[in-house]
Design an enzyme around this catalytic site. Structure first.
Site, short mmCIF file in Angstrom:
data_model
loop_
_atom_site.label_atom_id
_atom_site.label_comp_id
_atom_site.label_asym_id
_atom_site.label_seq_id
_atom_site.Cartn_x
_atom_site.Cartn_y
_atom_site.Cartn_z
N ASP A 99 -71.04 23.35 48.97
CA ASP A 99 -72.42 23.60 49.39
C ASP A 99 -72.45 23.49 50.90
O ASP A 99 -71.89 22.54 51.46
CB ASP A 99 -73.37 22.58 48.78
CG ASP A 99 -73.47 22.69 47.26
OD1 ASP A 99 -72.47 23.09 46.62
OD2 ASP A 99 -74.53 22.37 46.71
N LYS A 160 -79.48 28.26 47.47
CA LYS A 160 -80.15 27.00 47.16
C LYS A 160 -81.48 26.94 47.90
O LYS A 160 -81.59 27.37 49.04
CB LYS A 160 -79.29 25.81 47.57
CG LYS A 160 -78.03 25.64 46.75
CD LYS A 160 -77.24 24.43 47.19
CE LYS A 160 -77.99 23.14 46.99
NZ LYS A 160 -77.17 21.94 47.35
N LYS A 189 -79.01 27.77 42.68
CA LYS A 189 -78.91 26.34 42.36
C LYS A 189 -80.14 25.64 42.91
O LYS A 189 -80.53 25.86 44.05
CB LYS A 189 -77.65 25.73 42.97
CG LYS A 189 -77.53 24.22 42.72
CD LYS A 189 -76.30 23.63 43.39
CE LYS A 189 -76.31 22.10 43.28
NZ LYS A 189 -75.14 21.48 43.96
#
Length: 231
Positions: A99, A160, A189
Site C-alpha cells: 500500500d 483506496k 480496498k
C-alpha cells in the site's frame, strides 16, 4: 451476488487485511499478529516494513499473504526514487502486496505527470499488487477524478479511499465512488476506522474487494463493542 450480511466471521475473514502498523510494535506483538492472521484466516497480515521478514517467517507455509506500506502514515513525504527503492526492498524481503501514499501536494499543484510517475515507479520496481491511498477527503471533486485516472494509468492494482481513519472513516459512498470509476481489472480496498461487522458488510456491499483494519479479530469473533478502536 454475495449476501455479505449472512456470512459468518470466518467467512468474512478472507476479505480482511489484518493490520498492525503502530509506533512501538514489539517483536512479540508482531509474532502474535502474524499468528492471529493465520488462525482466523485473514487475507493478509499488513505490517510495517521493518517487520516484514519476521512476518514472512511466521506465516511461511500457511498461504497467508504479507502486505506492507510505504510513504505512510504521513503520506507524500518520501522521494519517488526512495519509494521505488523501498518497494523493491520490501518485495525482496517477502512482501506480497504494498500500500503506498501519494503526492497529494503535487496533484494540487497541477503536476499530474509527477503524481502519475511517482506511482508508476513503485509499480515497476515492485512487480506485486500496489494499492494506492488516494486520500479522497483532501481532494476537490475535480482532483478526485484526476487522481483516480492517474493512479489507474500508473498501473495501480487497488484504489483506496484513504490511508487511515485520521483522514477518513471508510464509508460506502467513497467506495462506490471508486468502484464506479475504476476500469476493469482495478479493485478497491476500504481503509480507515473500520471496527465493526456492520461497517465491513456495508463496505463490501458497496463494492470493496478488501478491507483493512486493526480490529479484525474483534470483528470476526463478534467481540467488537463501543470501546473498540481501529486505524
Amino acid at each position: 451476488m454475495t449476501d455479505f450480511a449472512r456470512l459468518s466471521g470466518r467467512e468474512l475473514a478472507p476479505y480482511i487485511q489484518h493490520t498492525l502498523i503502530a509506533v512501538g510494535t514489539t517483536r512479540d506483538q508482531a509474532i502474535a499478529h502474524a499468528k492471529e492472521t493465520a488462525e482466523h484466516g485473514f487475507d493478509a497480515a499488513m505490517v510495517a516494513g521493518s517487520w516484514v521478514p519476521l512476518t514472512v517467517d511466521v506465516l511461511r507455509g500457511t498461504g497467508i499473504k504479507v502486505a506492507s506500506a510505504l510513504d505512510f502514515p504521513t503520506v507524500g513525504v518520501m522521494t519517488s526514487a526512495g519509494k521505488a527503492a523501498e518497494a523493491a526492498e520490501l518485495v525482496r524481503l517477502g512482501a506480497d502486496e504494498i500500500d503506498m501514499g501519494v503526492q497529494v501536494g503535487w496533484l494540487k499543484s497541477g503536476d499530474f505527470d509527477g503524481f502519475r510517475e511517482d506511482i508508476a515507479g513503485v509499480v515497476r520496481a515492485a512487480g506485486v499488487p500496489i494499492k494506492v491511498m488516494l486520500e479522497l477527503p483532501l481532494l476537490t471533486d475535480e482532483e478526485k477524478a484526476v487522481a483516480v485516472e492517474l493512479a489507474c494509468e500508473a498501473g495501480a492494482t487497488y484504489l483506496k479511499n484513504a490511508s487511515s481513519g485520521q483522514v477518513e472513516v471508510a464509508n460506502p459512498e467513497s467506495i462506490r465512488y471508486l468502484v464506479e470509476r475504476a476500469p476493469e481489472g482495478v479493485l478497491v480496498k476500504a481503509s480507515g476506522g473500520i471496527k465493526s461487522r456492520a461497517q465491513i458488510v456495508a463496505l463490501l456491499a458497496a463494492g470493496a474487494a478488501k478491507v483493512g483494519t486493526s480490529a479484525g479479530v474483534q470483528v470476526v469473533t463478534d467481540t467488537a463493542d463501543a470501546s473498540t478502536e481501529s486505524y
